[in-house]
Design a protein around this motif. Structure first.
Motif, PDB file in Angstrom:
ATOM      1  N   LEU A  58     -12.333   5.370   1.058  1.00  0.00           N
ATOM      2  CA  LEU A  58     -12.109   5.185   2.493  1.00  0.00           C
ATOM      3  C   LEU A  58     -11.997   6.554   3.151  1.00  0.00           C
ATOM      4  N   PRO A  59     -12.425   6.667   4.409  1.00  0.00           N
ATOM      5  CA  PRO A  59     -12.183   7.912   5.116  1.00  0.00           C
ATOM      6  C   PRO A  59     -10.676   8.130   5.303  1.00  0.00           C
TER       7      PRO A  59
ATOM      8  N   VAL B 224       0.854  -1.190   0.000  1.00  0.00           N
ATOM      9  CA  VAL B 224       0.000   0.000   0.000  1.00  0.00           C
ATOM     10  C   VAL B 224       0.890   1.241   0.000  1.00  0.00           C
ATOM     11  N   ALA B 225       0.644   2.141  -0.944  1.00  0.00           N
ATOM     12  CA  ALA B 225       1.373   3.406  -0.992  1.00  0.00           C
ATOM     13  C   ALA B 225       0.381   4.548  -0.831  1.00  0.00           C
ATOM     14  N   HIS B 226       0.711   5.453   0.089  1.00  0.00           N
ATOM     15  CA  HIS B 226      -0.162   6.600   0.347  1.00  0.00           C
ATOM     16  C   HIS B 226       0.254   7.743  -0.572  1.00  0.00           C
ATOM     17  N   ARG B 227      -0.678   8.192  -1.424  1.00  0.00           N
ATOM     18  CA  ARG B 227      -0.341   9.236  -2.404  1.00  0.00           C
ATOM     19  C   ARG B 227      -1.090  10.538  -2.124  1.00  0.00           C
ATOM     20  N   GLY B 228      -1.413  10.752  -0.869  1.00  0.00           N
ATOM     21  CA  GLY B 228      -2.088  11.998  -0.528  1.00  0.00           C
ATOM     22  C   GLY B 228      -3.596  11.876  -0.578  1.00  0.00           C
ATOM     23  N   ASP B 229      -4.117  11.925  -1.788  1.00  0.00           N
ATOM     24  CA  ASP B 229      -5.572  11.842  -1.924  1.00  0.00           C
ATOM     25  C   ASP B 229      -6.064  10.433  -2.212  1.00  0.00           C
ATOM     26  N   PHE B 230      -5.149   9.557  -2.430  1.00  0.00           N
ATOM     27  CA  PHE B 230      -5.567   8.174  -2.712  1.00  0.00           C
ATOM     28  C   PHE B 230      -4.485   7.183  -2.295  1.00  0.00           C
TER      29      PHE B 230
ATOM     30  N   GLU C  95      -2.512   3.683  -3.422  1.00  0.00           N
ATOM     31  CA  GLU C  95      -2.220   2.745  -4.497  1.00  0.00           C
ATOM     32  C   GLU C  95      -2.012   1.390  -3.852  1.00  0.00           C
ATOM     33  N   VAL C  96      -2.816   0.440  -4.251  1.00  0.00           N
ATOM     34  CA  VAL C  96      -2.780  -0.871  -3.614  1.00  0.00           C
ATOM     35  C   VAL C  96      -2.451  -1.921  -4.662  1.00  0.00           C
ATOM     36  N   ALA C  97      -1.525  -2.796  -4.341  1.00  0.00           N
ATOM     37  CA  ALA C  97      -1.216  -3.899  -5.241  1.00  0.00           C
ATOM     38  C   ALA C  97      -1.004  -5.140  -4.393  1.00  0.00           C
ATOM     39  N   GLY C  98      -1.492  -6.252  -4.863  1.00  0.00           N
ATOM     40  CA  GLY C  98      -1.329  -7.453  -4.064  1.00  0.00           C
ATOM     41  C   GLY C  98      -1.551  -8.718  -4.857  1.00  0.00           C
ATOM     42  N   HIS C  99      -1.190  -9.790  -4.232  1.00  0.00           N
ATOM     43  CA  HIS C  99      -1.497 -11.098  -4.805  1.00  0.00           C
ATOM     44  C   HIS C  99      -1.725 -12.063  -3.656  1.00  0.00           C
TER      45      HIS C  99
ATOM     46  N   ILE D 123      -7.607   3.403  -4.215  1.00  0.00           N
ATOM     47  CA  ILE D 123      -8.672   3.666  -3.239  1.00  0.00           C
ATOM     48  C   ILE D 123      -8.620   5.151  -2.883  1.00  0.00           C
ATOM     49  N   TRP D 124      -9.680   5.862  -3.209  1.00  0.00           N
ATOM     50  CA  TRP D 124      -9.709   7.303  -2.942  1.00  0.00           C
ATOM     51  C   TRP D 124      -9.992   7.564  -1.469  1.00  0.00           C
ATOM     52  N   LEU D 125      -9.416   8.623  -0.973  1.00  0.00           N
ATOM     53  CA  LEU D 125      -9.612   8.996   0.430  1.00  0.00           C
ATOM     54  C   LEU D 125     -10.520  10.210   0.493  1.00  0.00           C
ATOM     55  N   GLU D 126     -11.457  10.168   1.407  1.00  0.00           N
ATOM     56  CA  GLU D 126     -12.343  11.319   1.571  1.00  0.00           C
ATOM     57  C   GLU D 126     -12.166  11.868   2.983  1.00  0.00           C
ATOM     58  N   ASP D 127     -12.425  13.157   3.122  1.00  0.00           N
ATOM     59  CA  ASP D 127     -12.114  13.833   4.376  1.00  0.00           C
ATOM     60  C   ASP D 127     -13.090  13.531   5.492  1.00  0.00           C
ATOM     61  N   ALA D 128     -14.360  13.674   5.200  1.00  0.00           N
ATOM     62  CA  ALA D 128     -15.351  13.455   6.251  1.00  0.00           C
ATOM     63  C   ALA D 128     -16.406  12.525   5.692  1.00  0.00           C
ATOM     64  N   PRO D 129     -16.974  11.736   6.577  1.00  0.00           N
ATOM     65  CA  PRO D 129     -18.061  10.885   6.111  1.00  0.00           C
ATOM     66  C   PRO D 129     -19.166  11.752   5.505  1.00  0.00           C
ATOM     67  N   VAL D 130     -19.456  11.529   4.257  1.00  0.00           N
ATOM     68  CA  VAL D 130     -20.467  12.325   3.573  1.00  0.00           C
ATOM     69  C   VAL D 130     -21.816  11.654   3.753  1.00  0.00           C
TER      70      VAL D 130
END
Ligand SMILES: [Zn+2]
Length: 163
Positions: free
Chosen positions: A105-106, A41-47, A49-53, A81-88
């Protein structure tokens, strides 16, 4: 048990990157072997990046002959996976289908690696369970003999006792 990844902590870490190894059974997915794999899992600020097997062996029941057979289940995936600030608050009529919610995800939430891998393994489950392409299905050529059915023999015994 693998711990879930805290996204705030990941964002604050020097590399903003984490990789986990999974080697355990997943309760929701009965399998003969532990689920083995890896998730990065790499955190890119607003999202993220997930890779797996991952892979495991599951026992399925054949749709044609009803026999159980072993099936190797494997997945290899990459997703954002996009990150959102507050539960909408989503109005009911605009509610997104559950499949889409997984890609959001929050920002201060957690990512559960086991659950993510489980979801991807489920996507790889066959649409039709066939023990083999040549499966002939349930053999119906042999006539049903009532004498072989235990319920009938019990009834026959009862008749003898009564008679
Ligand atoms: Zn079969």
């Amino acid at each position: 048990m693998l711990r879930s990844i805290e996204l705030r902590a990941l964002a604050a870490s020097p590399t903003r990157h984490v990789s986990v190894v999974i080697d355990e059974p997943i309760a929701a997915l009965p399998s003969l072997t532990p689920v083995q794999g890896e998730l990065a899992v790499a955190h890119r600020g607003d999202f993220l990046e997930v890779a797996g097997h991952a892979q495991t062996i599951v026992t399925l029941a054949c749709d044609r002959c009803l026999q159980q057979f072993n099936h190797r289940l494997a997945t290899n995936f990459e997703e954002v996976i996009w990150l959102e600030d507050a539960p909408v608050e989503v109005p009911l009529e605009l509610e997104v289908p559950p499949a889409h919610l997984d890609e959001l995800l929050p920002r201060d939430g957690r990512l559960d690696p086991v659950d993510l891998i489980y979801q991807h393994l489920c996507l790889e489950l066959p649409v039709r369970n066939l023990c083999s392409e040549q499966c002939q299905g349930v053999k119906t050529t042999q006539p049903q003999e009532p004498g072989l059915d235990r319920r009938w023999s019990a009834l026959a015994r009862l008749r003898e006792e009564l008679g």
